[in-house]
Motif scaffolding. Structure first.
Motif, PDB file in Angstrom:
ATOM      1  N   ASN A   1       0.769  -0.855  -0.129  1.00 51.33           N
ATOM      2  CA  ASN A   1      -0.302  -0.205   0.435  1.00 51.33           C
ATOM      3  C   ASN A   1       1.274   1.041  -0.138  1.00 51.33           C
TER       4      ASN A   1
ATOM      5  N   GLN B   1      -0.348   4.574   2.399  1.00 57.07           N
ATOM      6  CA  GLN B   1       0.108   4.480   3.805  1.00 57.07           C
ATOM      7  C   GLN B   1       1.514   3.716   4.133  1.00 57.07           C
ATOM      8  N   SER B   2       2.484   3.527   3.355  1.00 54.55           N
ATOM      9  CA  SER B   2       3.976   3.074   3.066  1.00 54.55           C
ATOM     10  C   SER B   2       4.981   4.283   3.032  1.00 54.55           C
TER      11      SER B   2
ATOM     12  N   THR C   1       2.874  -1.216   4.775  1.00 54.15           N
ATOM     13  CA  THR C   1       1.730  -1.438   4.855  1.00 54.15           C
ATOM     14  C   THR C   1       2.308  -2.125   3.566  1.00 54.15           C
ATOM     15  N   TRP C   2       1.714  -3.924   4.044  1.00 65.51           N
ATOM     16  CA  TRP C   2       0.934  -4.553   2.590  1.00 65.51           C
ATOM     17  C   TRP C   2       0.319  -5.334   3.016  1.00 65.51           C
ATOM     18  N   HIS C   3      -0.851  -5.886   1.983  1.00 62.93           N
ATOM     19  CA  HIS C   3      -1.820  -6.105   1.960  1.00 62.93           C
ATOM     20  C   HIS C   3      -1.851  -7.402   1.177  1.00 62.93           C
TER      21      HIS C   3
ATOM     22  N   GLN D   1      -3.980 -11.297   0.120  1.00 63.86           N
ATOM     23  CA  GLN D   1      -4.923 -11.930   0.300  1.00 63.86           C
ATOM     24  C   GLN D   1      -4.824 -13.394  -0.261  1.00 63.86           C
TER      25      GLN D   1
ATOM     26  N   THR E   1      -8.977  -9.700   4.007  1.00 64.90           N
ATOM     27  CA  THR E   1      -7.385  -9.341   3.568  1.00 64.90           C
ATOM     28  C   THR E   1      -6.880  -9.208   4.674  1.00 64.90           C
TER      29      THR E   1
ATOM     30  N   THR F   1      -4.025  -7.804   7.199  1.00 64.70           N
ATOM     31  CA  THR F   1      -2.665  -6.544   6.805  1.00 64.70           C
ATOM     32  C   THR F   1      -1.571  -5.974   7.618  1.00 64.70           C
TER      33      THR F   1
ATOM     34  N   HIS G   1       1.687  -4.259   9.028  1.00 67.07           N
ATOM     35  CA  HIS G   1       2.454  -3.317   9.546  1.00 67.07           C
ATOM     36  C   HIS G   1       4.107  -3.549   9.624  1.00 67.07           C
TER      37      HIS G   1
ATOM     38  N   PHE H   1       1.175  -9.289  10.559  1.00 66.46           N
ATOM     39  CA  PHE H   1      -0.407  -9.149   8.911  1.00 66.46           C
ATOM     40  C   PHE H   1      -1.465  -9.766  10.460  1.00 66.46           C
TER      41      PHE H   1
END
Length: 192
Positions: free
Chosen positions: A97, A100-101, A106-108, A110, A116, A118, A120, A145
């Motif tokens: 992301n 937000q990074s 920040t990673w998402h 799935q 999902t 998230t 951080h 996560f």
């Protein structure tokens, strides 16, 4: 190690092997007393590739594919990556992301059938130091996560001359191949 046995693992270690033109990674299950146990994965990433692609093998012979991930687009800083199994069937996706990074990565992630996740960086101070002082990029970092308020898995970069990571998996539903792919991506793609 077969997929069912791998799926039962809750602690893995990822270590980068230092080479000139290729990033190499080995993944072990946790052994007694925090040692590296059985090898369960091996990955290579060519540096400076236009379209990121990493194949995860079951060992260093590179005979059997465990999984892999590939960018959907060429040179996309906020790109999405498809993760597939040895047959090419999707087991999930992940993306950074970018908005937000800027302060804290920040990673998402799935996985079909799950909400999902998230991820951080846990420590904002370390995140800021790593971003604004290139000479401090070696600082250890910790990613959690989460699905809602529950931590599904964590990736903890350890102190040392080589990049080493401890992976703790708390949610038994998570596909371990997807978790391994995300952990490799955190090292291989984090600076982008």
């Amino acid at each position: 190690m077969d997929i069912a046995t791998l799926q039962g693992q809750t602690r893995l270690y990822l270590r980068q092997k230092i080479t000139m033109m290729v990033n190499r990674y080995v993944v072990h299950v946790a052994g007694p007393g925090g040692s590296e146990g059985e090898l369960v994965g091996f990955a290579e990433q060519k540096r400076m590739a236009l379209k990121e692609q990493v194949t995860l093998y079951t060992d260093e012979s590179r005979e059997t594919v465990l999984a892999g991930f590939k960018a959907r687009k060429v040179l996309d800083i906020a790109g999405e990556y498809d993760v597939v199994d040895h047959t090419g069937t999707s087991i999930g996706t992940f993306r950074k992301n970018f908005g937000q990074s800027l302060l804290r990565s920040t990673w998402h992630l799935q996985q079909p059938g799950l909400p999902t996740l998230t991820g951080h960086e846990r420590n904002l101070v370390v995140a800021l130091l790593r971003r604004f002082a290139d000479s401090l990029e070696w600082l250890p970092y910790h990613f959690d996560f989460s699905i809602g308020a529950s931590i599904a898995f964590s990736v903890d970069r350890r102190w040392g001359l080589r990049d080493r990571y401890a992976i703790e998996i708390h949610d038994p539903r998570l596909d371990r191949r997807l978790v391994i792919a995300m952990a490799v991506a955190l090292d291989a793609l984090q600076a982008r």
